[in-house]
Design a protein around this motif. Structure first.
Motif, PDB file in Angstrom:
ATOM      1  N   VAL A  87     -32.318 -43.386  20.632  1.00 54.94           N
ATOM      2  CA  VAL A  87     -32.951 -43.350  21.941  1.00 54.94           C
ATOM      3  C   VAL A  87     -34.204 -44.221  21.820  1.00 54.94           C
ATOM      4  O   VAL A  87     -35.016 -44.012  20.923  1.00 54.94           O
ATOM      5  N   THR A  88     -34.336 -45.195  22.700  1.00 56.81           N
ATOM      6  CA  THR A  88     -35.421 -46.164  22.608  1.00 56.81           C
ATOM      7  C   THR A  88     -36.442 -45.931  23.709  1.00 56.81           C
ATOM      8  O   THR A  88     -36.076 -45.729  24.872  1.00 56.81           O
ATOM      9  N   PHE A  89     -37.717 -45.998  23.293  1.00 58.80           N
ATOM     10  CA  PHE A  89     -38.825 -45.799  24.219  1.00 58.80           C
ATOM     11  C   PHE A  89     -39.812 -46.953  24.095  1.00 58.80           C
ATOM     12  O   PHE A  89     -39.886 -47.612  23.057  1.00 58.80           O
ATOM     13  N   SER A  90     -40.614 -47.142  25.124  1.00 60.46           N
ATOM     14  CA  SER A  90     -41.659 -48.171  25.107  1.00 60.46           C
ATOM     15  C   SER A  90     -42.945 -47.673  24.489  1.00 60.46           C
ATOM     16  O   SER A  90     -43.767 -48.466  24.050  1.00 60.46           O
ATOM     17  N   SER A  91     -43.135 -46.355  24.478  1.00 62.07           N
ATOM     18  CA  SER A  91     -44.391 -45.802  23.969  1.00 62.07           C
ATOM     19  C   SER A  91     -44.176 -44.397  23.425  1.00 62.07           C
ATOM     20  O   SER A  91     -43.165 -43.747  23.722  1.00 62.07           O
ATOM     21  N   GLU A  92     -45.151 -43.943  22.665  1.00 63.59           N
ATOM     22  CA  GLU A  92     -45.105 -42.573  22.166  1.00 63.59           C
ATOM     23  C   GLU A  92     -45.248 -41.581  23.315  1.00 63.59           C
ATOM     24  O   GLU A  92     -44.645 -40.511  23.291  1.00 63.59           O
ATOM     25  N   LYS A  93     -45.999 -41.946  24.335  1.00 56.68           N
ATOM     26  CA  LYS A  93     -46.130 -41.083  25.506  1.00 56.68           C
ATOM     27  C   LYS A  93     -44.774 -40.898  26.181  1.00 56.68           C
ATOM     28  O   LYS A  93     -44.410 -39.777  26.561  1.00 56.68           O
ATOM     29  N   ASP A  94     -44.006 -41.989  26.322  1.00 54.71           N
ATOM     30  CA  ASP A  94     -42.667 -41.873  26.916  1.00 54.71           C
ATOM     31  C   ASP A  94     -41.785 -40.944  26.089  1.00 54.71           C
ATOM     32  O   ASP A  94     -41.061 -40.108  26.633  1.00 54.71           O
ATOM     33  N   ARG A  95     -41.860 -41.085  24.755  1.00 56.72           N
ATOM     34  CA  ARG A  95     -41.082 -40.201  23.874  1.00 56.72           C
ATOM     35  C   ARG A  95     -41.515 -38.753  24.046  1.00 56.72           C
ATOM     36  O   ARG A  95     -40.690 -37.846  24.148  1.00 56.72           O
ATOM     37  N   ASP A  96     -42.818 -38.530  24.094  1.00 58.22           N
ATOM     38  CA  ASP A  96     -43.334 -37.175  24.227  1.00 58.22           C
ATOM     39  C   ASP A  96     -42.933 -36.565  25.569  1.00 58.22           C
ATOM     40  O   ASP A  96     -42.598 -35.377  25.650  1.00 58.22           O
ATOM     41  N   ASP A  97     -42.958 -37.378  26.632  1.00 57.04           N
ATOM     42  CA  ASP A  97     -42.521 -36.905  27.953  1.00 57.04           C
ATOM     43  C   ASP A  97     -41.038 -36.551  27.934  1.00 57.04           C
ATOM     44  O   ASP A  97     -40.613 -35.570  28.554  1.00 57.04           O
ATOM     45  N   TYR A  98     -40.249 -37.342  27.241  1.00 57.21           N
ATOM     46  CA  TYR A  98     -38.807 -37.090  27.087  1.00 57.21           C
ATOM     47  C   TYR A  98     -38.558 -35.740  26.414  1.00 57.21           C
ATOM     48  O   TYR A  98     -37.694 -34.972  26.834  1.00 57.21           O
ATOM     49  N   LEU A  99     -39.316 -35.465  25.362  1.00 58.77           N
ATOM     50  CA  LEU A  99     -39.090 -34.245  24.587  1.00 58.77           C
ATOM     51  C   LEU A  99     -39.274 -32.974  25.405  1.00 58.77           C
ATOM     52  O   LEU A  99     -38.590 -31.974  25.159  1.00 58.77           O
ATOM     53  N   VAL A 100     -40.170 -32.996  26.376  1.00 55.67           N
ATOM     54  CA  VAL A 100     -40.424 -31.801  27.197  1.00 55.67           C
ATOM     55  C   VAL A 100     -39.744 -31.874  28.566  1.00 55.67           C
ATOM     56  O   VAL A 100     -39.877 -30.938  29.371  1.00 55.67           O
ATOM     57  N   HIS A 101     -39.019 -32.944  28.817  1.00 54.14           N
ATOM     58  CA  HIS A 101     -38.351 -33.121  30.111  1.00 54.14           C
ATOM     59  C   HIS A 101     -37.296 -32.017  30.299  1.00 54.14           C
ATOM     60  O   HIS A 101     -36.570 -31.680  29.364  1.00 54.14           O
ATOM     61  N   PRO A 102     -37.185 -31.454  31.500  1.00 55.95           N
ATOM     62  CA  PRO A 102     -36.194 -30.397  31.747  1.00 55.95           C
ATOM     63  C   PRO A 102     -34.752 -30.815  31.414  1.00 55.95           C
ATOM     64  O   PRO A 102     -33.965 -29.981  30.927  1.00 55.95           O
ATOM     65  N   ALA A 103     -34.398 -32.072  31.636  1.00 55.58           N
ATOM     66  CA  ALA A 103     -33.034 -32.527  31.318  1.00 55.58           C
ATOM     67  C   ALA A 103     -32.806 -32.526  29.804  1.00 55.58           C
ATOM     68  O   ALA A 103     -31.716 -32.183  29.334  1.00 55.58           O
ATOM     69  N   HIS A 104     -33.824 -32.898  29.030  1.00 55.38           N
ATOM     70  CA  HIS A 104     -33.699 -32.853  27.564  1.00 55.38           C
ATOM     71  C   HIS A 104     -33.597 -31.407  27.091  1.00 55.38           C
ATOM     72  O   HIS A 104     -32.773 -31.082  26.226  1.00 55.38           O
ATOM     73  N   LYS A 105     -34.398 -30.533  27.662  1.00 59.83           N
ATOM     74  CA  LYS A 105     -34.338 -29.117  27.291  1.00 59.83           C
ATOM     75  C   LYS A 105     -32.969 -28.520  27.628  1.00 59.83           C
ATOM     76  O   LYS A 105     -32.420 -27.732  26.855  1.00 59.83           O
ATOM     77  N   ALA A 106     -32.402 -28.905  28.759  1.00 61.39           N
ATOM     78  CA  ALA A 106     -31.061 -28.427  29.131  1.00 61.39           C
ATOM     79  C   ALA A 106     -30.021 -28.945  28.136  1.00 61.39           C
ATOM     80  O   ALA A 106     -29.092 -28.216  27.759  1.00 61.39           O
ATOM     81  N   PHE A 107     -30.178 -30.198  27.707  1.00 57.21           N
ATOM     82  CA  PHE A 107     -29.274 -30.749  26.694  1.00 57.21           C
ATOM     83  C   PHE A 107     -29.368 -29.953  25.389  1.00 57.21           C
ATOM     84  O   PHE A 107     -28.350 -29.619  24.781  1.00 57.21           O
ATOM     85  N   VAL A 108     -30.578 -29.638  24.962  1.00 59.55           N
ATOM     86  CA  VAL A 108     -30.768 -28.870  23.728  1.00 59.55           C
ATOM     87  C   VAL A 108     -30.072 -27.512  23.839  1.00 59.55           C
ATOM     88  O   VAL A 108     -29.463 -27.035  22.873  1.00 59.55           O
ATOM     89  N   ASP A 109     -30.111 -26.902  25.008  1.00 54.85           N
ATOM     90  CA  ASP A 109     -29.421 -25.621  25.219  1.00 54.85           C
ATOM     91  C   ASP A 109     -27.906 -25.767  25.059  1.00 54.85           C
ATOM     92  O   ASP A 109     -27.245 -24.863  24.540  1.00 54.85           O
ATOM     93  N   ILE A 110     -27.356 -26.894  25.487  1.00 51.57           N
ATOM     94  CA  ILE A 110     -25.922 -27.162  25.310  1.00 51.57           C
ATOM     95  C   ILE A 110     -25.614 -27.372  23.829  1.00 51.57           C
ATOM     96  O   ILE A 110     -24.603 -26.907  23.312  1.00 51.57           O
ATOM     97  N   LEU A 111     -26.489 -28.071  23.140  1.00 50.35           N
ATOM     98  CA  LEU A 111     -26.298 -28.428  21.738  1.00 50.35           C
ATOM     99  C   LEU A 111     -26.405 -27.250  20.777  1.00 50.35           C
ATOM    100  O   LEU A 111     -25.617 -27.129  19.825  1.00 50.35           O
ATOM    101  N   LYS A 112     -27.377 -26.392  20.974  1.00 45.19           N
ATOM    102  CA  LYS A 112     -27.744 -25.350  20.000  1.00 45.19           C
ATOM    103  C   LYS A 112     -26.574 -24.526  19.445  1.00 45.19           C
ATOM    104  O   LYS A 112     -26.524 -24.295  18.238  1.00 45.19           O
ATOM    105  N   PRO A 113     -25.645 -24.063  20.263  1.00 43.38           N
ATOM    106  CA  PRO A 113     -24.581 -23.213  19.695  1.00 43.38           C
ATOM    107  C   PRO A 113     -23.683 -23.925  18.679  1.00 43.38           C
ATOM    108  O   PRO A 113     -23.003 -23.267  17.888  1.00 43.38           O
ATOM    109  N   PHE A 114     -23.680 -25.248  18.695  1.00 48.57           N
ATOM    110  CA  PHE A 114     -22.759 -26.017  17.855  1.00 48.57           C
ATOM    111  C   PHE A 114     -23.450 -26.735  16.691  1.00 48.57           C
ATOM    112  O   PHE A 114     -22.787 -27.251  15.791  1.00 48.57           O
TER     113      PHE A 114
END
Length: 126
Positions: A87-114
């Motif tokens: 996953v490519t970002f332009s800045s550390e801020k963009d990466r940090d925003d991605y990590l707490v983004h609701p869509a990323h959190k929803a993805f982590v919830d899908i991933l966790k059981p597996f």
């Protein structure tokens, strides 16, 4: 020192500075994610995870680029890690925003059981 020589040296130094700035601005931040899935994870469940990960670039504007693949190294030293995502970002801020983004959190919830083992490495390209 001759004024013309001094101006020439200053011009050369400023070109070097511009080139250095261009090089630095062309760097990107890579967020490398490796997964080892639990042994009982089915191909359909893995597809569910990869499909959800593939959707993130359409849901999170901070993602500059995205790619992924399945390990096919003949060296057999992948320690069970089978899937690699960039996953490519332009800045550390963009990466940090991605990590707490609701869509990323929803993805982590899908991933966790597996997920058995994740590995994450972030780096600035050279």
């Amino acid at each position: 020192m001759n004024k013309l020589i001094l101006l020439s040296i200053m011009a050369i130094l400023s070109i070097g500075t511009v080139n250095a700035q261009q090089t630095n601005s062309s760097k990107v931040l890579r967020h490398v994610v490796l997964f080892k899935f639990k042994d009982n994870t089915t191909p359909a469940e893995i597809k569910k995870v990869t499909d959800a990960f593939e959707k993130l670039p359409t849901q999170i504007s901070q993602i500059k680029a995205f790619e992924w693949g399945v390990n096919n190294s003949p060296e057999k030293i992948n320690e069970g890690l089978t899937h690699c995502f960039f996953v490519t970002f332009s800045s550390e801020k963009d990466r940090d925003d991605y990590l707490v983004h609701p869509a990323h959190k929803a993805f982590v919830d899908i991933l966790k059981p597996f997920l058995d083992k994740p590995v994450v490495v972030d780096y600035w390209t050279n």
